[in-house]
Motif scaffolding. Sequence first.
Motif, PDB file in Angstrom:
ATOM      1  N   LEU A  25      28.075  41.515  32.377  1.00  0.00           N
ATOM      2  CA  LEU A  25      28.713  42.828  32.505  1.00  0.00           C
ATOM      3  C   LEU A  25      29.962  42.948  31.636  1.00  0.00           C
ATOM      4  N   SER A  26      30.108  42.096  30.642  1.00  0.00           N
ATOM      5  CA  SER A  26      31.323  42.050  29.821  1.00  0.00           C
ATOM      6  C   SER A  26      31.800  43.431  29.406  1.00  0.00           C
ATOM      7  N   GLY A  27      33.105  43.641  29.550  1.00  0.00           N
ATOM      8  CA  GLY A  27      33.721  44.904  29.187  1.00  0.00           C
ATOM      9  C   GLY A  27      34.577  45.431  30.327  1.00  0.00           C
ATOM     10  N   THR A  28      35.086  46.632  30.127  1.00  0.00           N
ATOM     11  CA  THR A  28      35.939  47.283  31.123  1.00  0.00           C
ATOM     12  C   THR A  28      35.177  48.445  31.742  1.00  0.00           C
ATOM     13  N   TRP A  29      35.175  48.496  33.072  1.00  0.00           N
ATOM     14  CA  TRP A  29      34.463  49.522  33.832  1.00  0.00           C
ATOM     15  C   TRP A  29      35.446  50.213  34.767  1.00  0.00           C
ATOM     16  N   GLU A  30      35.341  51.540  34.864  1.00  0.00           N
ATOM     17  CA  GLU A  30      36.225  52.311  35.729  1.00  0.00           C
ATOM     18  C   GLU A  30      35.443  52.872  36.909  1.00  0.00           C
ATOM     19  N   TYR A  31      36.029  52.717  38.082  1.00  0.00           N
ATOM     20  CA  TYR A  31      35.407  53.203  39.318  1.00  0.00           C
ATOM     21  C   TYR A  31      35.213  54.712  39.245  1.00  0.00           C
ATOM     22  N   ALA A  32      33.982  55.162  39.569  1.00  0.00           N
ATOM     23  CA  ALA A  32      33.642  56.577  39.455  1.00  0.00           C
ATOM     24  C   ALA A  32      33.164  57.171  40.779  1.00  0.00           C
ATOM     25  N   LEU A  87      40.837  52.845  39.223  1.00  0.00           N
ATOM     26  CA  LEU A  87      40.522  51.439  39.455  1.00  0.00           C
ATOM     27  C   LEU A  87      39.646  50.972  38.302  1.00  0.00           C
ATOM     28  N   GLN A  88      40.006  49.827  37.723  1.00  0.00           N
ATOM     29  CA  GLN A  88      39.208  49.271  36.638  1.00  0.00           C
ATOM     30  C   GLN A  88      38.902  47.817  36.907  1.00  0.00           C
ATOM     31  N   TYR A  94      35.347  42.664  33.121  1.00  0.00           N
ATOM     32  CA  TYR A  94      34.377  41.589  33.287  1.00  0.00           C
ATOM     33  C   TYR A  94      34.316  40.717  32.042  1.00  0.00           C
ATOM     34  N   THR A  95      34.244  39.410  32.256  1.00  0.00           N
ATOM     35  CA  THR A  95      33.867  38.478  31.200  1.00  0.00           C
ATOM     36  C   THR A  95      32.405  38.128  31.476  1.00  0.00           C
ATOM     37  N   SER A  96      31.916  37.065  30.885  1.00  0.00           N
ATOM     38  CA  SER A  96      30.518  36.697  31.107  1.00  0.00           C
ATOM     39  C   SER A  96      30.264  36.124  32.501  1.00  0.00           C
ATOM     40  N   THR A  97      31.321  35.685  33.213  1.00  0.00           N
ATOM     41  CA  THR A  97      31.117  35.064  34.529  1.00  0.00           C
ATOM     42  C   THR A  97      32.084  35.514  35.618  1.00  0.00           C
ATOM     43  N   ASN A  98      33.161  36.229  35.266  1.00  0.00           N
ATOM     44  CA  ASN A  98      34.101  36.635  36.299  1.00  0.00           C
ATOM     45  C   ASN A  98      34.715  37.990  35.979  1.00  0.00           C
ATOM     46  N   TYR A  99      35.552  38.473  36.880  1.00  0.00           N
ATOM     47  CA  TYR A  99      36.185  39.771  36.694  1.00  0.00           C
ATOM     48  C   TYR A  99      37.596  39.766  37.268  1.00  0.00           C
ATOM     49  N   GLU A 100      38.400  40.699  36.769  1.00  0.00           N
ATOM     50  CA  GLU A 100      39.714  41.000  37.310  1.00  0.00           C
ATOM     51  C   GLU A 100      39.735  42.505  37.555  1.00  0.00           C
TER      52      GLU A 100
END
Length: 131
Positions: free
Chosen positions: A23-30, A47-48, A51-57
């Motif tokens: 899921l790599s990249g930045t995703w914003e809650y919709a 809220l954003q 994601y990297t290849s294995t984790n998220y912040e």
Amino acid sequence: MKIFLSLFLAVVLFSSFQIADNLSGTWEYAGDITNGKKEAAPTEYSLQRKYTSTNYEAFVLEKGYQPEKYETGDYTLKNDSCLETQTWCGQPSNLLNITIHYHYNITNDTLILTGFLPNGTSVEEYWKKVK
């Protein structure tokens, strides 16, 4: 002609759904649907998740303030499943170190996570790709 039309519709339908390696990249809650009740994304902040290849912040973004990290976690994708484990939270959390099994799909620029929380709550979250 009917066979051609059926094949064409199947190709169009299935080409809009994607299964990803990560899921790599930045995703914003919709917004989401929780226990059948639709809820829009907040308007006073966003809220954003990054994601990297294995984790998220996860971050709260509010105009005039620095982004504030509120959560981190690990995830694994397998077929149409996303296994997500919260590893840190800025507030007390009942989900800390508990793996949640979501079904996921990506439609155009939207990640959809569907599943059940440990307390039985049904969720369907929508996240728009930012970058």
